[in-house]
Every structure is written in structure tokens, then in C-alpha cells.
Design an enzyme around this catalytic site. Structure first.
Site, mmCIF file in Angstrom:
data_model
loop_
_atom_site.group_PDB
_atom_site.id
_atom_site.type_symbol
_atom_site.label_atom_id
_atom_site.label_comp_id
_atom_site.label_asym_id
_atom_site.label_seq_id
_atom_site.Cartn_x
_atom_site.Cartn_y
_atom_site.Cartn_z
ATOM 1 C CG ASP A 51 -2.063 0.932 1.162
ATOM 2 O OD1 ASP A 51 -2.130 1.691 0.178
ATOM 3 O OD2 ASP A 51 -2.909 0.922 2.069
ATOM 4 C CB CYS A 93 -5.644 3.362 -2.666
ATOM 5 S SG CYS A 93 -6.123 1.884 -1.788
ATOM 6 C CG HIS A 148 -9.898 1.618 -0.044
ATOM 7 N ND1 HIS A 148 -8.843 2.501 -0.140
ATOM 8 C CD2 HIS A 148 -10.940 2.361 0.424
ATOM 9 C CE1 HIS A 148 -9.221 3.707 0.242
ATOM 10 N NE2 HIS A 148 -10.499 3.647 0.590
ATOM 11 C CG ASP A 300 -1.918 0.799 -3.471
ATOM 12 O OD1 ASP A 300 -0.748 1.209 -3.339
ATOM 13 O OD2 ASP A 300 -2.827 1.096 -2.666
ATOM 14 C CG ASN A 301 -1.230 4.267 -4.865
ATOM 15 O OD1 ASN A 301 -2.398 3.957 -4.561
ATOM 16 N ND2 ASN A 301 -0.354 4.644 -3.954
#
Length: 489
Positions: A51, A93, A148, A300-301
Site C-alpha cells: 500500500d 488506491c 477498499h 497499488d500506486n
């Protein structure tokens, strides 16, 4: 709700007890002694998603000791598999997690932005996730970590193809709320760690506060090991999706790692991350399923620019929530012995949506034919049968704005460059073109350049996408279930 079996509870308790006493070698020996031969017709899949982990945090991506924490286990994983230097995700995200799950650009699914707490959120049940595809192909499926993609009953992992799940429905920012006087006085409903099983409602376990924030990733690791062990023992192929909460703000390491590096909580969290990934890798080895297990590590990013959890984009410019390379490029490592060539490094373009199509094809799953699937099957590229990726480019969305297009080593930007999201997105009068080989930090984009011809293939990417949404309209954020395609036009 159906309860976890007594034997499973006993095994998780045993793992937790052994780990707490430092008996990891004995635990791994126990796993190796109890694992029978497994059917090799379908590979197991362990998909680890970090994350907000920036491109430059891992040793093999230029970080490691430079960031205060060597990452020997992840570095070794890269040596044993394939490492991509041009793996692309979405800018936030929720969109990236949607892309991994559905093989579709998140703007299609109404998940193009991180939702505000309390607002309608998540994937509609009409969307088909990789967990549903693999479940249909005979896999046991489990989710351990941050979801999420929906926080209400009906939109949690056990409603989207996972046999079981444990983790948080939204994001780690909310771990701060229980300790804040204003939030307490307002009597807001604090987010809980949850668990659930397919066909049943999920249940709340404990408030996700700062204490649990320190403990959760260790628990995710133990539960993932238990899941792998149960299914290896049963000879059933499995998909373990492990979206850890690290290194998201607030980055608070497990007490066993606090102070370990001497460089603060963020570096300690990187050390913990490496150890947790190492624990999963050791479990795969000691269960005797290494050669029949695909192991993926990615993020994720790009990183968060907010101190003290400020991440590093490595050689790229920008942070998440932007169209810059520092937002889009993340680490990506895939290992599958005797299939993915060891030690291979490639700068070919691959996108998060491609993992959906590729894993589905490897597992013999059915890719949906009734909707646009943006993912491309990359099996031959990953297996070394092709030096080239089967993707040349993609549209870059930040929320619902197409802010850029990538094609080969070029990027055409329609908005001014942003280092982070603190300044408003400013649309350019004329797009700028960047050659990411000559100008990796995106500083010298030109409106009229010798490379202006690249506008033609980039325009085709845009027009193809626009044509697809005319035929298959975008889903609006917050659309309730049941969803019928086209009903919200």
C-alpha cells in the site's frame, strides 16, 4: 455466520504461538512435514500487494539501504523471477485495486477515486473479479488485508468471489480516528477489522486503532500461511490475495521491528514488510509447493509525499494522485520456477489490468465476454517466449480525468505536471510530449517536437477507448445493486 473450523482455529493459534516465541524454523519444519503431494494441473497463486510503496523503496529498485532498510528477501525473489521497470498502475488506491480485481480501467467501474467515508462505495456485484474467475476454475480463494472496494454488506470480499477474508474494508488513515478527541466526541462509527466467509455476512472483530495498526500485517501473514497450509494439505489449488497495509500512513511498525533500523518508523516498516514477504516465501518452500506456485509482489500506486511517511519514487518524478511516472510506476516481481525465466529484467509496458487476464488464462478461468476487458494476456511475455510485451500503451486517468496517454517510451500529457496533489490540476492549452527514455523526469516536454508524430498512435488509444464507452457506458460511482448495464445512463 459459519464459524472457522476447530482444526483451522487450532492451527492459526499454533502458528501464532510459535511465531511469538521466535520459533519460525520449527514452524517451517512442521509445514514441510505435514504437506502431501499436490496436484500440479493448476498453479497456486500468491499475490502480494503493498500500500503506497514507491518505486524506489526496494533494494533491487535502487532503495533498500538507501532508505534505511535492506530488503534481502524481496531482492532474492527478484533474482529468482522477473522484474519489471515499467509496470503501471492507476493513480490512487481504490482505482488500482479495482483494476487488479476486474481487469478493467477503474473509470469503467465507478471506482475511479478513493471514496469518502460514509459515501456509497465499491464495486457493483455485476463486476466479475479475478477471485470469482479463479473460484469458477476450482480454486480456493482468500483475501487477507485491505479491501477498499466496498465497505457495506454485499460489497465485501466474500461477496466478490473470496471464500474467506480477514482485514479492513477501507483504509489505514482511519486508524487515527479512535485516538482523536473530536472523533470520539462526534461519536462517529470507527472502522473495525472484519472477517467473513462466502455466502455469509461479514462480522466486525475489533476497532482498527493505532495499536491494531502495528499488529495487523503480522496477523495477515499468519492467516495467509494458515490458508496456504490448509489447501496444500488438501491438494487444492489456491489464490491467496495479500494486500498488506504497509507502508500507508500512519506507518507504525510491529513492536518486534520498532527501532530495528535506527532510521525511524518508515524504515522499520520496510524491514517488517521484507520479513513478512519472506515468511510467505518460506511457507511456500516448506509446504513443498514452490515449483507450482506463482508469487507476485507489487504495489497499488506510487508513494505518499506526506512526512513522516514520505515515500520515494526512485528516478521518477511525482507522487500518487498525479499522472507523473512516480505515481504510475511501481515495483513488480513475478516468480514461477521453470516457467518465468529467473533474473530477467524488462522495461516493457505492462498495466495492472493485465494481471487479471494473464492469471485467468494460466488458471484455465473464463474471462468475461459481455463487457470490455482492458487487460491483455501476457503469458508469453512473462514466460520468455516474447521479448516484447503485448501492450504498447494505455490512457492515464486521475479520478475521472484522462490526464495523459502512454505509448511505448512516450507520454502525451494534457495537464500540467504536478509533483503532488496540493496544487490544482491545470489543463494545458496544447498537450506536451515527453520521451521517457531521454527525459525520465518529465521536465522538458515540448508542444512541437521532432517526435510529434507519436500523437497518431496515442490518439488511436484515446479514440478506441472513447468508442468502447459509447457502446458500454461508464458505471457511475455509488450506483447501488442490483446493477443493470446501461440503466444509469
Amino acid at each position: 455466520m459459519e464459524k472457522t473450523s476447530p482444526m483451522s482455529c487450532f492451527f492459526v493459534s499454533l502458528i501464532r504461538t510459535i511465531a511469538s516465541r521466535g520459533g519460525v524454523p520449527f514452524l517451517l519444519l512442521l509445514l514441510s512435514m505435514t504437506a502431501p503431494a499436490q496436484d500440479h494441473s493448476k498453479p497456486n497463486i500468491v499475490f502480494v500487494l503493498m500500500d503506497n510503496l514507491g518505486y524506489g523503496e526496494i533494494g533491487v529498485y535502487g532503495g533498500g539501504v538507501l532508505r534505511g532498510a535492506p530488503t534481502p528477501r524481496i531482492d532474492r525473489l527478484a533474482a529468482e523471477g522477473m522484474r519489471l521497470t515499467n509496470f503501471n498502475v492507476e493513480a490512487q488506491c481504490t482505482p488500482s485495486r479495482s483494476a487488479f480485481m476486474t481487469g478493467r480501467f477503474a473509470v469503467r467501474s465507478g471506482t475511479h477515486s478513493v471514496p469518502l467515508p460514509g459515501a456509497p462505495d465499491g464495486l457493483t456485484q455485476w463486476e466479475i473479479t479475478i477471485a470469482e474467475v479463479l473460484s469458477g476454475a476450482g480454486y480456493a480463494t482468500a483475501h487477507f488485508g485491505k479491501w477498499h472496494l466496498g465497505s457495506a454488506q454485499g460489497r465485501l470480499p466474500n461477496n466478490q468471489g473470496f471464500d474467506e477474508w480477514y482485514g479492513i474494508p477501507r483504509t489505514t488513515d482511519e486508524a487515527l480516528y479512535p485516538s482523536q478527541a473530536g472523533a470520539q466526541a462526534a461519536k462517529i462509527s470507527f472502522m473495525h477489522i472484519m472477517e467473513g466467509r462466502k455466502g455469509q455476512e461479514s462480522r466486525e472483530l475489533v476497532v482498527y486503532d493505532l495499536e491494531q495498526r502495528r499488529l495487523i500485517d503480522a496477523e495477515l501473514t499468519l492467516r495467509a500461511i494458515d490458508f496456504m497450509s490448509r489447501n496444500a494439505k488438501a491438494g487444492k489449488p489456491f489464490y491467496a490475495y495479500v494486500p498488506f497495509t504497509s507502508v500507508h500512513y500512519p506507518m507504525l511498525p510491529n513492536p518486534k521491528f520498532a527501532g530495528k533500523t535506527g532510521y525511524g518508523d518508515f524504515a522499520d516498516g520496510l524491514a517488517e514488510m521484507d520479513a513478512n514477504v519472506g515468511g510467505l516465501l518460506d511457507a511456500v518452500d516448506n509446504l513443498g509447493i514452490r515449483d507450482n506456485t506463482i508469487f507476485v509482489f507489487t504495489s497499488d500506486n506510487g508513494p505518499d509525499p506526506t512526512a513522516p511517511s514520505q515515500g520515494w519514487s526512485g528516478p521518477w518524478r511525482g507522487y500518487y494522485f498525479t499522472h507523473m511516472e512516480g505515481s504510475l510506476r511501481t515495483p513488480f516481481i513475478i516468480r514461477w520456477p521453470n516457467h518465468v525465466p529467473a533474473g530477467r529484467v524488462s522495461n516493457e509496458i505492462v498495466h495492472a489490468v493485465d494481471t487479471f487476464a494473464t492469471l485467468a488464462k494460466i488458471a484455465g478461468g473464463k474471462v468475461p465476454m459481455d463487457r470490455p476487458i482492458d487487460g491483455i494476456d501476457q503469458r508469453d511475455f512473462f514466460f520468455g517466449k516474447s521479448e516484447k510485451s503485448f501492450r504498447e500503451g494505455f490512457p492515464v486517468f486521475v479520478a475521472d480525468r484522462m490526464e495523459a496517454v502512454k505509448w511505448r517510451n512516450f507520454k502525451m500529457s494534457f495537464y500540467e505536471a504536478q509533483r503532488d496533489w496540493h496544487s490544482p490540476a491545470t489543463k494545458l492549452g496544447v498537450p506536451k510530449i515527453f520521451d521517457l527514455i531521454k527525459d525520465p523526469t518529465e521536465e522538458y516536454g515540448a508542444t512541437l517536437a521532432p517526435d510529434a508524430w507519436v500523437v497518431f498512435p496515442m490518439t488511436k488509444i484515446m479514440s478506441d477507448f472513447e468508442a468502447s464507452i459509447k457502446k458500454n457506458p461508464l458505471i457511475r460511482p455509488g450506483v447501488p445493486d442490483p446493477y443493470t448495464p446501461g440503466a444509469d445512463r
